[in-house]
Design a protein around this motif. Structure first.
Motif, PDB file in Angstrom:
ATOM      1  N   LEU A 136      15.907   3.771   2.840  1.00 13.18           N
ATOM      2  CA  LEU A 136      14.714   4.160   3.602  1.00 13.18           C
ATOM      3  C   LEU A 136      14.831   3.821   5.086  1.00 13.18           C
ATOM      4  O   LEU A 136      14.435   4.615   5.947  1.00 13.18           O
ATOM      5  CB  LEU A 136      13.491   3.470   2.992  1.00 13.18           C
ATOM      6  N   PHE A 152       5.421   3.341  13.302  1.00 13.79           N
ATOM      7  CA  PHE A 152       4.618   3.955  12.238  1.00 13.79           C
ATOM      8  C   PHE A 152       5.127   3.735  10.822  1.00 13.79           C
ATOM      9  O   PHE A 152       4.386   3.954   9.864  1.00 13.79           O
ATOM     10  CB  PHE A 152       4.499   5.474  12.487  1.00 13.79           C
ATOM     11  N   THR A 157       5.682   0.268   5.701  1.00 14.71           N
ATOM     12  CA  THR A 157       6.558   0.184   4.534  1.00 14.71           C
ATOM     13  C   THR A 157       6.701  -1.270   4.087  1.00 14.71           C
ATOM     14  O   THR A 157       6.702  -1.567   2.893  1.00 14.71           O
ATOM     15  CB  THR A 157       7.925   0.796   4.875  1.00 14.71           C
ATOM     16  N   ILE A 173      10.737   7.959   1.819  1.00 13.45           N
ATOM     17  CA  ILE A 173      10.318   8.430   3.137  1.00 13.45           C
ATOM     18  C   ILE A 173      10.457   9.951   3.230  1.00 13.45           C
ATOM     19  O   ILE A 173       9.723  10.611   3.977  1.00 13.45           O
ATOM     20  CB  ILE A 173      11.079   7.680   4.271  1.00 13.45           C
ATOM     21  N   LEU A 176       7.434  12.384   3.170  1.00 13.19           N
ATOM     22  CA  LEU A 176       6.652  12.798   4.338  1.00 13.19           C
ATOM     23  C   LEU A 176       7.423  13.813   5.165  1.00 13.19           C
ATOM     24  O   LEU A 176       8.566  13.566   5.521  1.00 13.19           O
ATOM     25  CB  LEU A 176       6.366  11.598   5.254  1.00 13.19           C
ATOM     26  N   ASN A 279      -4.479   5.314   8.178  1.00 12.03           N
ATOM     27  CA  ASN A 279      -3.420   4.344   7.891  1.00 12.03           C
ATOM     28  C   ASN A 279      -3.400   3.244   8.953  1.00 12.03           C
ATOM     29  O   ASN A 279      -3.796   3.470  10.102  1.00 12.03           O
ATOM     30  CB  ASN A 279      -2.053   5.042   7.884  1.00 12.03           C
ATOM     31  N   ARG A 289      -4.238   1.021   4.292  1.00 13.81           N
ATOM     32  CA  ARG A 289      -5.060   2.165   4.713  1.00 13.81           C
ATOM     33  C   ARG A 289      -6.494   1.971   4.263  1.00 13.81           C
ATOM     34  O   ARG A 289      -6.789   1.147   3.401  1.00 13.81           O
ATOM     35  CB  ARG A 289      -4.488   3.481   4.168  1.00 13.81           C
ATOM     36  N   TYR A 325       3.491   1.831  -8.453  1.00 16.42           N
ATOM     37  CA  TYR A 325       4.662   2.432  -7.804  1.00 16.42           C
ATOM     38  C   TYR A 325       5.942   1.773  -8.310  1.00 16.42           C
ATOM     39  O   TYR A 325       6.073   0.549  -8.209  1.00 16.42           O
ATOM     40  CB  TYR A 325       4.624   2.199  -6.283  1.00 16.42           C
TER      41      TYR A 325
HETATM   42  N1  UDP Z   1       4.789   5.716   5.137  1.00 23.27           N
HETATM   43  C1  UDP Z   1       4.796   4.989   6.302  1.00 23.27           C
HETATM   44  N2  UDP Z   1       3.756   5.101   7.174  1.00 23.27           N
HETATM   45  C2  UDP Z   1       2.681   5.902   6.920  1.00 23.27           C
HETATM   46  C3  UDP Z   1       2.667   6.648   5.729  1.00 23.27           C
HETATM   47  C4  UDP Z   1       3.719   6.528   4.840  1.00 23.27           C
HETATM   48  O1  UDP Z   1       5.732   4.237   6.544  1.00 23.27           O
HETATM   49  O2  UDP Z   1       1.759   5.960   7.758  1.00 23.27           O
HETATM   50  C5  UDP Z   1       5.946   5.573   4.219  1.00 23.27           C
HETATM   51  C6  UDP Z   1       5.791   4.356   3.303  1.00 23.27           C
HETATM   52  O3  UDP Z   1       7.062   3.819   3.027  1.00 23.27           O
HETATM   53  C7  UDP Z   1       5.181   4.992   2.069  1.00 23.27           C
HETATM   54  C8  UDP Z   1       5.922   6.319   2.005  1.00 23.27           C
HETATM   55  O4  UDP Z   1       6.050   6.701   3.372  1.00 23.27           O
HETATM   56  O5  UDP Z   1       5.394   4.204   0.921  1.00 23.27           O
HETATM   57  C9  UDP Z   1       5.249   7.419   1.207  1.00 23.27           C
HETATM   58  O6  UDP Z   1       3.938   7.619   1.699  1.00 23.27           O
HETATM   59  P1  UDP Z   1       2.835   8.423   0.856  1.00 23.27           P
HETATM   60  O7  UDP Z   1       1.657   8.630   1.737  1.00 23.27           O
HETATM   61  O8  UDP Z   1       3.487   9.619   0.260  1.00 23.27           O
HETATM   62  O9  UDP Z   1       2.489   7.377  -0.290  1.00 23.27           O
HETATM   63  P2  UDP Z   1       1.340   7.392  -1.414  1.00 23.27           P
HETATM   64  O10 UDP Z   1       0.203   8.180  -0.856  1.00 23.27           O
HETATM   65  O11 UDP Z   1       1.955   7.939  -2.670  1.00 23.27           O
HETATM   66  O12 UDP Z   1       0.987   5.942  -1.561  1.00 23.27           O
END
Ligand code: UDP
Length: 395
Positions: A136, A152, A157, A173, A176, A279, A289, A325
């Motif tokens: 990642l 960001f 993460t 990652i 996204l 977030n 978030r 997760y």
């Molecule tokens: N992520 C991040 N910053 C953000 C949003 C997502 O670093 O603002 C990374 C983080 O590692 C996260 C992954 O992208 O676990 C996947 O995000 P997603 O929103 O798909 O996760 P979910 O909604 O399934 O929790």
């Protein structure tokens, strides 16, 4: 035992298998769940005071590009035209997510064209530009360059996984998109929306069939239950959607999971943050978030006197916590291979869903994979006697 198939777990995987087996194959299905409600983590209910629909296990956004899945889910519910957009609050400023030209230009106080922005990110990705990293950390830097990664992704993460980004798979990652346009839709899929009359109405309709017997508050591992593991395995075919390590009594060690804690608050104001998900990617804020549920349904006539928010905190799951997760480190992957071998030897038991396969499946993926299991394993078994064995828990 007066049933043809036992489905353990009533999340979207289990519901899809049960629905198809009952309606299409005419089987008698018993679906058990240890919780007092069905639907797994997609379950939602209306907050008592405000009537605002709250996703009890964190926000669930439905999206898919799979036409078969889209056609299938539309049998049970209509979807609104909700389009998910996320914002992220970094050092006192709000940016659009996922990273797009708007984020890049705001971050660098610039007015780059798509081509100029690509060139800049290529420079900032340094030696990782153009490579195909498997972890990642490197994947994040390769995609968006180091400064944006650090603002960001890195700490978000860190809070979300508490695992070094170098030890996490790049696929996390890659969920996204990164866009060199001002399009800030969170998902790329063809179809997207939220169930018009709520998740629970949708999920209950899936199970509403005379051949489906739903038994809630029923633990598969409690031997005093009629449909416990000890009583059914070897007697009736089973589709198991609980954690795969739990099924085998953790014989190959514990797989690591993240769980989330959700702190709900009802505020006496109409609008807290002006959007459904904000977030928090900075290290000094403990949550990842904040969800504000009224914004998922702008078409509904919700009260203007109050709003419901939920802060989301992430941590390692201990025994007894709800696993959400799969962390999927290299040690986890080794253990998973061992569990897959055990699963192959478990005749007449199929493993499915996020927990049963230890895969980060979205709702549409769980449904798609359940439809495939019905096509490839369950229907051939019941129509022409094909053996019911798992080709591994990844199927
Ligand atoms: N992520 C991040 N910053 C953000 C949003 C997502 O670093 O603002 C990374 C983080 O590692 C996260 C992954 O992208 O676990 C996947 O995000 P997603 O929103 O798909 O996760 P979910 O909604 O399934 O929790």
């Amino acid at each position: 035992m007066n049933t043809d198939l036992v489905v353990v777990g009533s999340g979207l995987f289990g519901l899809t298998v049960a629905e198809r087996a009952a309606r299409e194959l005419g089987l008698k299905v018993t679906m058990i769940d240890r919780r007092p409600h069905l639907g797994g983590n997609a379950y939602s209910e209306n907050e008592e005071r405000t009537g605002i629909e709250v996703h009890r296990y964190g926000a669930h956004l439905f999206h898919t590009s799979n036409e078969r899945v889209w056609e299938y889910v539309n049998r049970f519910t209509q979807f609104t035209n909700y389009v998910h957009r996320v914002y992220t609050r970094h050092q006192g400023e709000v940016y659009p997510m996922p990273i797009n030209l708007g984020t890049i230009n705001q971050f660098f106080r610039a007015a780059y064209s798509p081509g100029e922005a690509r060139e800049l990110i290529r420079e900032q990705a340094g030696e990782l530009a153009g490579t195909d990293p498997q972890n990642l950390n490197d994947k994040g830097i390769q995609l968006i360059g180091r400064p944006l990664y650090e603002a960001f992704i890195k700490h978000y993460t860190g809070k979300q996984w508490q695992t070094a980004p170098k030890d996490l798979p790049a696929s996390i990652i890659s969920r996204l998109p990164v866009r060199y346009t001002y399009d800030n839709r969170y998902f790329n899929d063809t179809h997207e929306g939220l169930p018009v009359d709520g998740y629970t109405a949708w999920l209950e309709r899936m199970a509403d069939h005379p051949n489906i017997d739903v038994r809630l508050d029923t633990d598969f591992f409690d031997d005093s239950q009629e449909f416990s593991k000890a009583n059914v395995v070897g007697q009736v075919p089973v589709v198991y959607t609980g954690p795969v390590d739990r099924y085998f009594d953790f014989a190959e060690g514990d797989l690591s999971w993240r769980t989330i804690d959700l702190e709900e608050e009802v505020l006496d104001i109409e609008d807290f943050q002006g959007t459904s998900v904000m977030n928090y990617p900075d290290a000094d804020v403990p949550y990842t978030r904040i969800h504000e549920f009224r914004h998922f349904h702008p078409e509904r006539d919700y009260t203007k006197d109050a709003t419901v928010i939920m802060r989301e905190f992430s941590r390692f799951a201990e025994k007894g916590d709800e696993p959400y997760y799969p962390v999927n480190t290299s040690q986890d992957r080794e253990k998973l291979l061992a569990y897959r071998d055990l699963a192959k030897g478990e005749s007449s038991v199929l493993f499915g869903g996020r927990l049963g396969t230890y895969k980060y499946l979205d709702m549409h993926m769980a449904i798609g994979s359940a439809l495939s299991m019905v096509d490839n394993k369950i229907a051939p078994h019941f129509t022409s006697g094909a053996p019911l064995t798992s080709g591994g828990v990844d199927e």
